[in-house]
Design a protein around this motif. Structure first.
Motif, PDB file in Angstrom:
ATOM      1  N   PRO A   1       0.801  -1.233   0.000  1.00 46.20           N
ATOM      2  CA  PRO A   1       0.000   0.000   0.000  1.00 46.20           C
ATOM      3  C   PRO A   1       0.828   1.273   0.000  1.00 46.20           C
ATOM      4  O   PRO A   1       0.473   2.251  -0.652  1.00 46.20           O
ATOM      5  N   TRP A   2       1.953   1.301   0.737  1.00 40.49           N
ATOM      6  CA  TRP A   2       2.740   2.536   0.830  1.00 40.49           C
ATOM      7  C   TRP A   2       3.327   2.907  -0.526  1.00 40.49           C
ATOM      8  O   TRP A   2       3.179   4.035  -0.995  1.00 40.49           O
ATOM      9  N   PHE A   3       3.998   1.956  -1.165  1.00 39.02           N
ATOM     10  CA  PHE A   3       4.647   2.214  -2.460  1.00 39.02           C
ATOM     11  C   PHE A   3       3.616   2.632  -3.503  1.00 39.02           C
ATOM     12  O   PHE A   3       3.785   3.621  -4.228  1.00 39.02           O
ATOM     13  N   THR A   4       2.512   1.900  -3.563  1.00 39.17           N
ATOM     14  CA  THR A   4       1.464   2.211  -4.535  1.00 39.17           C
ATOM     15  C   THR A   4       0.806   3.553  -4.251  1.00 39.17           C
ATOM     16  O   THR A   4       0.471   4.304  -5.169  1.00 39.17           O
ATOM     17  N   SER A   5       0.634   3.872  -2.970  1.00 36.38           N
ATOM     18  CA  SER A   5      -0.029   5.129  -2.606  1.00 36.38           C
ATOM     19  C   SER A   5       0.799   6.336  -3.036  1.00 36.38           C
ATOM     20  O   SER A   5       0.262   7.329  -3.530  1.00 36.38           O
ATOM     21  N   VAL A   6       2.122   6.278  -2.822  1.00 35.01           N
ATOM     22  CA  VAL A   6       2.979   7.398  -3.224  1.00 35.01           C
ATOM     23  C   VAL A   6       2.873   7.622  -4.725  1.00 35.01           C
ATOM     24  O   VAL A   6       2.669   8.747  -5.205  1.00 35.01           O
ATOM     25  N   LEU A   7       3.006   6.562  -5.506  1.00 34.18           N
ATOM     26  CA  LEU A   7       2.923   6.686  -6.967  1.00 34.18           C
ATOM     27  C   LEU A   7       1.547   7.176  -7.395  1.00 34.18           C
ATOM     28  O   LEU A   7       1.421   8.012  -8.303  1.00 34.18           O
ATOM     29  N   GLY A   8       0.518   6.664  -6.726  1.00 33.78           N
ATOM     30  CA  GLY A   8      -0.846   7.049  -7.084  1.00 33.78           C
ATOM     31  C   GLY A   8      -1.108   8.524  -6.858  1.00 33.78           C
ATOM     32  O   GLY A   8      -1.761   9.184  -7.682  1.00 33.78           O
ATOM     33  N   LEU A   9      -0.611   9.084  -5.753  1.00 28.76           N
ATOM     34  CA  LEU A   9      -0.851  10.502  -5.474  1.00 28.76           C
ATOM     35  C   LEU A   9      -0.069  11.395  -6.432  1.00 28.76           C
ATOM     36  O   LEU A   9      -0.542  12.463  -6.818  1.00 28.76           O
ATOM     37  N   VAL A  10       1.127  10.965  -6.835  1.00 31.31           N
ATOM     38  CA  VAL A  10       1.876  11.721  -7.851  1.00 31.31           C
ATOM     39  C   VAL A  10       1.094  11.748  -9.161  1.00 31.31           C
ATOM     40  O   VAL A  10       0.951  12.792  -9.806  1.00 31.31           O
ATOM     41  N   LEU A  11       0.565  10.591  -9.556  1.00 38.62           N
ATOM     42  CA  LEU A  11      -0.215  10.536 -10.803  1.00 38.62           C
ATOM     43  C   LEU A  11      -1.525  11.300 -10.682  1.00 38.62           C
ATOM     44  O   LEU A  11      -2.006  11.857 -11.673  1.00 38.62           O
ATOM     45  N   LEU A  12      -2.111  11.318  -9.490  1.00 34.61           N
ATOM     46  CA  LEU A  12      -3.352  12.073  -9.300  1.00 34.61           C
ATOM     47  C   LEU A  12      -3.156  13.536  -9.681  1.00 34.61           C
ATOM     48  O   LEU A  12      -3.966  14.118 -10.412  1.00 34.61           O
ATOM     49  N   VAL A  13      -2.075  14.124  -9.213  1.00 32.95           N
ATOM     50  CA  VAL A  13      -1.798  15.525  -9.536  1.00 32.95           C
ATOM     51  C   VAL A  13      -1.362  15.664 -10.995  1.00 32.95           C
ATOM     52  O   VAL A  13      -1.872  16.509 -11.741  1.00 32.95           O
ATOM     53  N   GLY A  14      -0.417  14.824 -11.415  1.00 32.48           N
ATOM     54  CA  GLY A  14       0.140  14.961 -12.758  1.00 32.48           C
ATOM     55  C   GLY A  14      -0.874  14.743 -13.854  1.00 32.48           C
ATOM     56  O   GLY A  14      -0.938  15.520 -14.819  1.00 32.48           O
ATOM     57  N   ILE A  15      -1.695  13.708 -13.741  1.00 28.56           N
ATOM     58  CA  ILE A  15      -2.664  13.410 -14.797  1.00 28.56           C
ATOM     59  C   ILE A  15      -3.767  14.458 -14.825  1.00 28.56           C
ATOM     60  O   ILE A  15      -4.279  14.798 -15.900  1.00 28.56           O
ATOM     61  N   THR A  16      -4.131  14.998 -13.662  1.00 28.26           N
ATOM     62  CA  THR A  16      -5.116  16.084 -13.654  1.00 28.26           C
ATOM     63  C   THR A  16      -4.590  17.293 -14.428  1.00 28.26           C
ATOM     64  O   THR A  16      -5.315  17.903 -15.231  1.00 28.26           O
ATOM     65  N   VAL A  17      -3.330  17.644 -14.221  1.00 26.85           N
ATOM     66  CA  VAL A  17      -2.725  18.752 -14.976  1.00 26.85           C
ATOM     67  C   VAL A  17      -2.673  18.421 -16.466  1.00 26.85           C
ATOM     68  O   VAL A  17      -2.954  19.273 -17.315  1.00 26.85           O
ATOM     69  N   LEU A  18      -2.329  17.176 -16.792  1.00 27.78           N
ATOM     70  CA  LEU A  18      -2.305  16.764 -18.199  1.00 27.78           C
ATOM     71  C   LEU A  18      -3.674  16.921 -18.842  1.00 27.78           C
ATOM     72  O   LEU A  18      -3.790  17.398 -19.987  1.00 27.78           O
ATOM     73  N   PHE A  19      -4.712  16.516 -18.145  1.00 28.56           N
ATOM     74  CA  PHE A  19      -6.060  16.589 -18.706  1.00 28.56           C
ATOM     75  C   PHE A  19      -6.474  18.035 -18.935  1.00 28.56           C
ATOM     76  O   PHE A  19      -6.996  18.383 -19.998  1.00 28.56           O
TER      77      PHE A  19
END
Length: 422
Positions: free
Chosen positions: A21-39
């Motif tokens: 959960p920890w490793f996946t959560s860190v990556l997921g939150l980075v993508l949450l911000v990054g993909i929102t900006v991309l969209f």
């Protein structure tokens, strides 16, 4: 099959101690911000094409309600499209290692059996397939477009546009369901020098923690540093295509990056050469070429010498392309578009204009510009750049240059301009 350790459907098949959960959560939150900006930057890039202006600008004529947000693209600040598209492309490439690491971290869930334990679980699995498939589709087509590899089964514009909406819808559902848990995971473990070992899997077939993990070779924070280093490397070798200074020399992965090509006043990036566009010297010569302007009071034909007799103005503007590359500011000199509109009866309030090129093949041989773009005093029919006549590859004998517009709307080898509401 679910318990056979030789098959990927078995939790014991996946033995990396990094997953959890920890490793996946860190990556997921980075993508949450990054993909929102991309969209968001992707939607803005689409709006910059002014697709509601004329059918020639609209590459997605069946978009329906997906065009609800469209607005007239402004001309200020003049570097707006350069910034927007530079962020969109550079961020997309920079996020590739993060996306691949995220997919690696959750791959056991893609093979979990049974495929659906309930209706809610089935819907979650379908959304996951749309999420993974959409992410791969958007990133792959985006990278191919940046590298000018047009191997799509259709036009890049509708494929990327509709694909983005499908992907982001699945992404929004997934983020809504998973973000609270990801935040809780980080809050509980972030202050630890090293995350608590996740060797005891939670109950259920969807756990990410291996029941028999292998010996660790790197810490989770070390793995994150490796992913971050890959993203930093991609940033450094890409960002220069839309920036000035030293970064331009490091843009090794960008087809239009690196030092400005060639030398002299016309020594800056281009996308289409005169040869590619089918431009013949005989039709662009001073004797043969004429600009045809049509408007309220009729039609006017002007030679290059006629244009040189009109008031000439200068403006420092970049060229910025959908592929993410851009030039530095170049000094353009020519006749204002609003002055050309006045020649055919549009003195006070310049209307839209439809611009046609001598170009014989390829997309955007025609382009439409909004009235606000025509009225901007920096919008020119350029005859010179950096103090020298335009070269054939830069649009000789005349080209359009408009602040904040996508590069494809800065039409080269202009032959005809029709002013009026479109």
């Amino acid at each position: 099959m679910r318990d056979d350790p030789r098959l990927p459907s078995a939790p014991g098949f996946w033995r990396s101690p990094l997953r959890g959960p920890w490793f996946t959560s860190v990556l997921g939150l980075v993508l949450l911000v990054g993909i929102t900006v991309l969209f968001v930057t992707g939607l803005l890039s689409y709006a910059a094409y002014n697709p509601d202006l004329a059918s020639v600008n609209d590459k997605t004529p069946d978009k329906g309600i997906l065009g609800f947000y469209l607005f007239a693209w402004p001309t200020n600040p003049y570097w707006l499209y350069r910034l927007n598209q530079g962020v969109h492309v550079t961020l997309g490439i920079t996020l590739i290692p993060v996306l691949l690491a995220k997919l690696w971290s959750v791959v056991p869930r893609l093979f979990a059996l049974p495929p659906a334990r309930s209706l809610a679980h089935a819907l979650e699995r379908i959304s996951l397939l749309l999420l993974v498939g959409g992410a791969l589709f958007e990133f792959v087509t985006g990278v191919l477009n940046v590298q000018l590899e047009y191997v799509f089964p259709g036009s890049f514009y509708p494929l990327h546009f509709y694909g983005a909406w499908v992907f982001f819808a699945a992404f929004a559902v997934h983020a809504t369901l998973k973000t609270p848990a990801a935040v809780r995971n980080l809050r509980g473990l972030w202050n630890e020098r090293e995350p608590v070992p996740e060797t005891k899997p939670a109950a259920g077939p969807d756990t990410l923690v291996s029941p028999r993990p292998g010996a660790p070779t790197v810490s989770r924070r070390g793995a994150l540093a490796f992913v971050g280093g890959g993203s930093l490397l991609l940033f450094v070798t890409t960002a220069g295509q839309s920036a000035d200074g030293l970064l331009r020399r490091t843009a090794l992965l960008a087809p239009h990056g690196g030092p400005d090509p060639g030398t002299g006043p016309n020594g800056f990036q281009i996308n289409k050469t005169a040869r590619y566009a089918g431009i013949r010297t005989a039709e662009t010569s001073r004797e043969a070429w004429r600009l045809v302007i049509t408007g309220r009071t009729g039609t006017v034909r002007l030679s290059r010498d006629d244009l040189l007799q009109l008031p000439l103005h200068s403006a420092p503007l970049p060229i910025a392309c959908v592929e993410g590359w851009s030039t530095s500011d170049q000094w353009w000199r020519g006749v204002r578009l609003r002055d050309l509109a006045a020649l055919v009866g549009h003195d006070d309030d310049p209307p839209d204009v439809f611009v046609e090129s001598l170009q014989r093949r390829g997309a955007f041989r025609h382009a439409a510009l909004r009235a606000n773009q025509v009225a901007d005093p920096r919008s020119l029919l350029a005859l010179y750049v950096n103090g020298e006549e335009l070269s054939p590859d830069h649009g000789h004998p005349a080209r359009v240059i408009v602040p904040a517009a996508p590069g494809v709307f800065n039409t080269k080898w202009v032959a005809r301009m029709t002013f009026g509401d479109l």
